[in-house]
Write an enzyme that holds these catalytic residues in place. Structure first.
Site, PDB file in Angstrom:
ATOM      1  N   TYR A   1       0.862  -1.197   0.000  1.00 21.43           N
ATOM      2  CA  TYR A   1       0.000   0.000   0.000  1.00 21.43           C
ATOM      3  C   TYR A   1       0.889   1.234   0.000  1.00 21.43           C
ATOM      4  O   TYR A   1       1.956   1.238  -0.599  1.00 21.43           O
ATOM      5  CB  TYR A   1      -0.970  -0.065   1.194  1.00 21.43           C
ATOM      6  CG  TYR A   1      -2.153   0.873   1.037  1.00 21.43           C
ATOM      7  CD1 TYR A   1      -2.966   0.809  -0.094  1.00 21.43           C
ATOM      8  CD2 TYR A   1      -2.440   1.833   1.994  1.00 21.43           C
ATOM      9  CE1 TYR A   1      -4.034   1.658  -0.262  1.00 21.43           C
ATOM     10  CE2 TYR A   1      -3.514   2.695   1.847  1.00 21.43           C
ATOM     11  CZ  TYR A   1      -4.309   2.602   0.717  1.00 21.43           C
ATOM     12  OH  TYR A   1      -5.366   3.457   0.559  1.00 21.43           O
TER      13      TYR A   1
ATOM     14  N   LYS B   1     -20.848 -21.221  -8.210  1.00 20.08           N
ATOM     15  CA  LYS B   1     -20.171 -21.142  -9.508  1.00 20.08           C
ATOM     16  C   LYS B   1     -18.737 -20.656  -9.322  1.00 20.08           C
ATOM     17  O   LYS B   1     -17.803 -21.151  -9.960  1.00 20.08           O
ATOM     18  CB  LYS B   1     -20.949 -20.177 -10.414  1.00 20.08           C
ATOM     19  CG  LYS B   1     -20.524 -20.198 -11.872  1.00 20.08           C
ATOM     20  CD  LYS B   1     -21.172 -21.358 -12.590  1.00 20.08           C
ATOM     21  CE  LYS B   1     -20.845 -21.311 -14.073  1.00 20.08           C
ATOM     22  NZ  LYS B   1     -22.008 -21.328 -14.922  1.00 20.08           N
TER      23      LYS B   1
ATOM     24  N   GLU C   1     -25.080 -15.306 -15.744  1.00 25.39           N
ATOM     25  CA  GLU C   1     -25.690 -16.507 -15.184  1.00 25.39           C
ATOM     26  C   GLU C   1     -27.141 -16.243 -14.799  1.00 25.39           C
ATOM     27  O   GLU C   1     -27.466 -15.198 -14.220  1.00 25.39           O
ATOM     28  CB  GLU C   1     -24.906 -16.938 -13.936  1.00 25.39           C
ATOM     29  CG  GLU C   1     -25.192 -18.335 -13.461  1.00 25.39           C
ATOM     30  CD  GLU C   1     -24.460 -19.392 -14.279  1.00 25.39           C
ATOM     31  OE1 GLU C   1     -24.865 -20.563 -14.212  1.00 25.39           O
ATOM     32  OE2 GLU C   1     -23.492 -19.051 -14.979  1.00 25.39           O
TER      33      GLU C   1
ATOM     34  N   ASP D   1     -25.426 -20.287 -19.320  1.00 26.29           N
ATOM     35  CA  ASP D   1     -26.663 -21.064 -19.463  1.00 26.29           C
ATOM     36  C   ASP D   1     -26.948 -21.387 -20.922  1.00 26.29           C
ATOM     37  O   ASP D   1     -27.505 -22.432 -21.244  1.00 26.29           O
ATOM     38  CB  ASP D   1     -27.842 -20.294 -18.864  1.00 26.29           C
ATOM     39  CG  ASP D   1     -27.653 -20.064 -17.374  1.00 26.29           C
ATOM     40  OD1 ASP D   1     -27.408 -21.035 -16.658  1.00 26.29           O
ATOM     41  OD2 ASP D   1     -27.721 -18.905 -16.947  1.00 26.29           O
TER      42      ASP D   1
ATOM     43  N   GLY E   1     -35.883 -22.322 -24.935  1.00 27.41           N
ATOM     44  CA  GLY E   1     -35.238 -21.274 -24.163  1.00 27.41           C
ATOM     45  C   GLY E   1     -33.857 -20.966 -24.702  1.00 27.41           C
ATOM     46  O   GLY E   1     -33.466 -21.390 -25.796  1.00 27.41           O
ATOM     47  N   ALA E   2     -33.095 -20.228 -23.904  1.00 31.93           N
ATOM     48  CA  ALA E   2     -31.773 -19.766 -24.329  1.00 31.93           C
ATOM     49  C   ALA E   2     -30.847 -20.934 -24.644  1.00 31.93           C
ATOM     50  O   ALA E   2     -30.133 -20.922 -25.655  1.00 31.93           O
ATOM     51  CB  ALA E   2     -31.169 -18.883 -23.235  1.00 31.93           C
ATOM     52  N   ALA E   3     -30.854 -21.966 -23.792  1.00 31.95           N
ATOM     53  CA  ALA E   3     -29.954 -23.099 -24.000  1.00 31.95           C
ATOM     54  C   ALA E   3     -30.313 -23.864 -25.268  1.00 31.95           C
ATOM     55  O   ALA E   3     -29.436 -24.270 -26.038  1.00 31.95           O
ATOM     56  CB  ALA E   3     -29.992 -24.031 -22.792  1.00 31.95           C
TER      57      ALA E   3
ATOM     58  N   ASN F   1     -33.255 -31.163 -15.564  1.00 30.38           N
ATOM     59  CA  ASN F   1     -32.803 -31.504 -14.206  1.00 30.38           C
ATOM     60  C   ASN F   1     -33.826 -31.053 -13.174  1.00 30.38           C
ATOM     61  O   ASN F   1     -34.430 -29.987 -13.340  1.00 30.38           O
ATOM     62  CB  ASN F   1     -31.454 -30.824 -13.920  1.00 30.38           C
ATOM     63  CG  ASN F   1     -30.297 -31.806 -13.989  1.00 30.38           C
ATOM     64  OD1 ASN F   1     -30.447 -32.971 -13.622  1.00 30.38           O
ATOM     65  ND2 ASN F   1     -29.153 -31.336 -14.451  1.00 30.38           N
TER      66      ASN F   1
ATOM     67  N   ASN G   1     -22.047 -28.655 -17.304  1.00 29.03           N
ATOM     68  CA  ASN G   1     -21.389 -27.434 -17.758  1.00 29.03           C
ATOM     69  C   ASN G   1     -20.003 -27.225 -17.161  1.00 29.03           C
ATOM     70  O   ASN G   1     -19.205 -26.455 -17.695  1.00 29.03           O
ATOM     71  CB  ASN G   1     -22.261 -26.209 -17.442  1.00 29.03           C
ATOM     72  CG  ASN G   1     -23.416 -26.069 -18.405  1.00 29.03           C
ATOM     73  OD1 ASN G   1     -23.776 -27.032 -19.092  1.00 29.03           O
ATOM     74  ND2 ASN G   1     -24.019 -24.890 -18.478  1.00 29.03           N
TER      75      ASN G   1
END
Length: 777
Positions: free
Chosen positions: A40, A95, A137, A163, A197-199, A287, A319
């Site tokens: 510092y 995560k 996420e 995702d 969906g997105a996936a 899932n 994933n």
């Protein structure tokens, strides 16, 4: 000291441990006043000025280059929906743990209380000076598409919505291998995608990038198949509306080659699978319950290749196989984006890895003998230690070739070596051994439970599901130690072998002991007396099936712990002498050493027996032993009796077990140098093989080698592991740490899993702990 010298020291201090360099450098110290002045004020001013002059120096002098933000607004958390940023925080923290465990990436989780996608983008963009990458996420569609697209456009650091792309990358790798096994071409097969969906959309687009034809996809959302005649379709779904009109999922799956499930559990029937084309592929990735269970799909079609998101069946689409390594590769070349080329590189690296021979420690982690490429193994296992050094370099190279890397890697060998150093194979091995232990926890009796280290270790062992502790000792004393040190031992049984309560059990044990030792120096009185000794009592618990294994030796001499085991449990059939083995957790992987603790100067016959016992124990870990029998001579280069003894022992081993991979006599330098071995001794069984087991010619050599390795920090040592006993009793080193006790207990559990179980006694069944034990089982 001159100002210039102070400045140089401050810059060197702040450059330590930064990922801007390929080398893995130790973390900076802050132990002294000088360290603090460099960390510092006033020293910190020097790197500030350097960064102000050249903004790229931020990677050299700060943590930015190894720091990823996991960012969410909590609008699509797991399958729970819009539960808010606070409720989603545990997922983001988890995560972050995975990033660190699997790729050594530091993470801040950031939960943003903002649903407006424009404002969300503004907030995240403003964080760019802090982070080297952004992992988005649990953000709902269609907002997630806009958010990722805008952030990639506006930011010069890698951004990925896991995702979407994580599932796409992992499933694409599995798809390539499944198609190869089923002998199908990706541009010919017909897909049914359940979920819009997105996936699902990211999967479809990535499959198309690999060669699938857009017109060969039929996609379903909750209301039915997507087709242009539907007036309720959101704009982002129109691109995928390929169906000519209304149809059911059953009709769509008729003669389809591939089913991709990213929807809800139990929506696919066996009849639907039966209606698919020959050699179908079913990825039911919902899932926790897949669209159709593994068992139902396999019962419907013997020719189906099946994958799910579940860890309790083969071919898990997880994933964690992707995001840690993709970001690792992107960060290491300071990529400005994660582009299509990098994602495809990850896909191909994963697919190819599944085709290569699986390391022993992976077989051990999943309690398999020989995992190999095929219908039940189309994607690598999450605990495969090769993933980091396979996927990250592929992603980094793709970033360089596609022009988004700002710091190219110049030496790939050095890069791969340092990737492996980041986590250390030693940590991965112990994690895998722990995983195997947790699959079938065993009862561990601790003979020295009146020790705070034992109690701390036992609590961790119980909490982590490794095993079920049983304590021996003075009940009041053990409880006092636990209470004083804040250790939770509630429900764990404590037996005092000296107490009146144990009189009945002592009598049973002593009668059995007298039958074993009555003509070997013990009379009836001595047999009863010795059962008040905790080591003898604990060994009899193992012998009678009241426990599965025993740990002792923390405060006793080695012979005092071995003797009760030999006199109560005895040796395995055909074993004349027991031996001791150490497991060293090294950077190159697990290394087994024997004999390091018991036999002083074994004969050739005894050395052969030690070798066979060590090999048997190594196999208990689902590891194929590759054994070097060591000497100061190489394959007859010396005609001394010591060298000849080792050569003779090797001949006896091969006669008794021809299939065992073992060679010698040889020097340690030859055992570990593949080139030297191949050039000079091409006839050796160990050519082109990684040696994982060392047999020493005598106790002095083994013990000296083990202690040198340990003291030079060449690896953590677990042991000594006793070999040749009928049931597992393992001995701690004097003064072992809590972590060493946990490691030893973990090995004991794995060892006990390979032994046959005995009926559990009434005294254990009456305890509260036994009820908890049975419930958890």
């Amino acid at each position: 000291m001159s100002n210039e010298l102070r400045k140089q020291q401050a810059l060197e201090y702040h450059a330590k441990g930064r990922p801007g360099k390929i080398e893995v450098i130790p973390t900076k110290e802050a132990k002294t006043q000088r360290d603090l002045s460099l960390a510092y004020s006033p020293g910190v001013a020097a790197p500030c000025l350097e960064i102000a002059e050249n903004i790229e120096n931020v990677y050299k002098y700060t943590a930015k280059g190894n720091l990823v933000a996991v960012i969410s607004n909590g609008t699509a958390v797991l399958g729970l929906g819009d539960i808010g940023p606070e409720a989603g925080k545990p997922v983001m923290e988890g995560k972050g743990v995975l990033f660190k465990i699997f790729a050594d990436i530091d993470v801040f989780d950031i939960e943003i209380n903002e649903k407006d996608p424009v404002k969300f983008v503004e907030i995240v963009k403003a964080l760019e000076p802090t982070f080297g990458g952004i992992n988005l996420e649990d953000i709902k569609a269609p907002e997630c598409f806009y958010i990722e697209r805008e952030l990639k456009k506006q930011m010069n650091i890698p951004v990925m919505h896991d995702d979407q792309h994580g599932t796409a990358i992992i499933s694409a790798a599995a798809l390539l291998n499944a198609l190869e096994i089923q002998k199908k071409k990706i541009d010919k097969v017909k897909f049914v995608v359940n979920g819009a969906g997105a996936a699902a959309m990211a999967c479809t687009l990535l499959y198309e990038a690999l060669g699938a034809k857009h017109d060969n996809f039929l996609m379903f959302d909750r209301k039915g198949v997507l087709h242009k005649g539907r007036t309720d379709l959101e704009e982002f779904k129109l691109k995928f509306a390929n169906a000519k009109g209304e149809m059911t999922l059953t009709q769509a799956m008729k003669d389809a080659d591939v089913f991709i499930g990213l929807s809800a559990g139990n929506c696919v029937t066996q009849d639907m699978v039966k209606g698919m084309a020959k050699n179908p592929i079913v990825f039911a990735m919902a899932n926790p319950d897949p669209e159709i269970s593994w068992d139902d799909a396999k019962a419907a079609r013997k020719d189906v290749i099946m994958a799910t998101g579940r860890s309790d069946y083969p071919n898990q689409v997880n994933n964690v196989l992707g995001f840690p390594y993709i970001f690792r590769g992107a960060l290491d070349v300071r990529s400005t984006h994660i582009n299509e080329e990098m994602k495809l590189a990850a896909v191909r690296a994963l697919a190819e890895l599944a085709k290569t021979p699986v390391p022993d420690i992976v077989n051990m982690a999943y309690n398999e003998k020989n995992i190999s490429f095929g219908e039940n193994y189309i994607i690598p296992k999450p605990l495969d230690p090769r993933l980091l050094a396979t996927v990250a370099p592929a992603v980094a190279q793709a970033a360089m070739e596609s022009g988004v890397a700002r710091q190219p890697i110049t030496s790939w060998d050095t890069y791969v070596t340092n990737l492996n150093k980041r986590l250390g194979l030693d940590n991965q091995v112990m994690r895998i051994i722990g995983n195997k232990a947790r699959r079938d926890p065993k009862r561990i009796v601790f003979a020295e439970a009146d020790n705070v280290k034992i109690l701390k270790a036992a609590q961790i062992i119980f909490d982590e599901g490794i095993g079920y502790p049983i304590f021996l000792g003075d009940v009041a004393k053990i409880k006092t130690i636990a209470e004083t040190n804040g250790i939770d031992i509630e429900g764990i049984p404590i037996f005092d072998p000296r107490s009146e309560e144990m009189e009945e059990r002592r009598t049973v044990y002593s009668e059995s002991f007298l039958a074993k030792r009555g003509r070997k120096g013990f009379n009836a009185y001595e047999a009863k007396k010795v059962m008040k000794d905790r080591n003898y009592y604990g060994c009899m618990m193992v012998e009678f099936g009241d426990a599965d294994c025993m740990i002792s030796g923390l405060a006793k001499n080695y012979p005092d712990t071995i003797r009760p085991a030999l006199q109560t449990i005895g040796t395995e059939e055909g074993v004349e002498k027991i031996a001791g083995m150490y497991l060293m957790l090294t950077k190159r992987g697990p290394l087994f050493l024997g004999d390091t603790t018991v036999n002083f100067n074994p004969t050739a016959e005894e050395l052969a027996e030690i070798t066979l016992m060590v090999a048997k124990e190594v196999k208990h870990f689902n590891i194929t032993p590759r054994i070097a029998m060591l000497s100061y001579s190489n394959f007859g280069s010396s005609n001394s009796k010591e060298a000849a003894l080792v050569a003779k022992a090797r001949a006896i081993v091969k006669e008794k077990m021809p299939s065992l991979i073992v060679d010698g006599e040889m020097q340690a330098s030859v055992a570990f140098n593949r080139d030297l071995m191949k050039e000079n001794y091409p006839f050796s069984e160990l050519v082109d093989k990684d040696v994982n087991t060392l047999i020493f010619p005598n106790l002095a050599a083994g013990n000296i080698a083990y202690n040198l390795l340990k003291e030079l920090d060449s690896g953590d040592a677990i042991g000594p592991i006793l070999l040749g006993l009928k049931k597992p009793v393992h001995i701690l080193q004097l003064g072992s740490s809590v972590r060493s006790i946990i490691n030893m207990a973990t090995v004991a559990v794995v060892d006990a899993q390979s032994k046959s179980e005995s009926p559990t006694s009434d005294i254990v069944k009456r305890s509260k702990w036994w009820k908890r034990f049975k419930k958890s089982k």
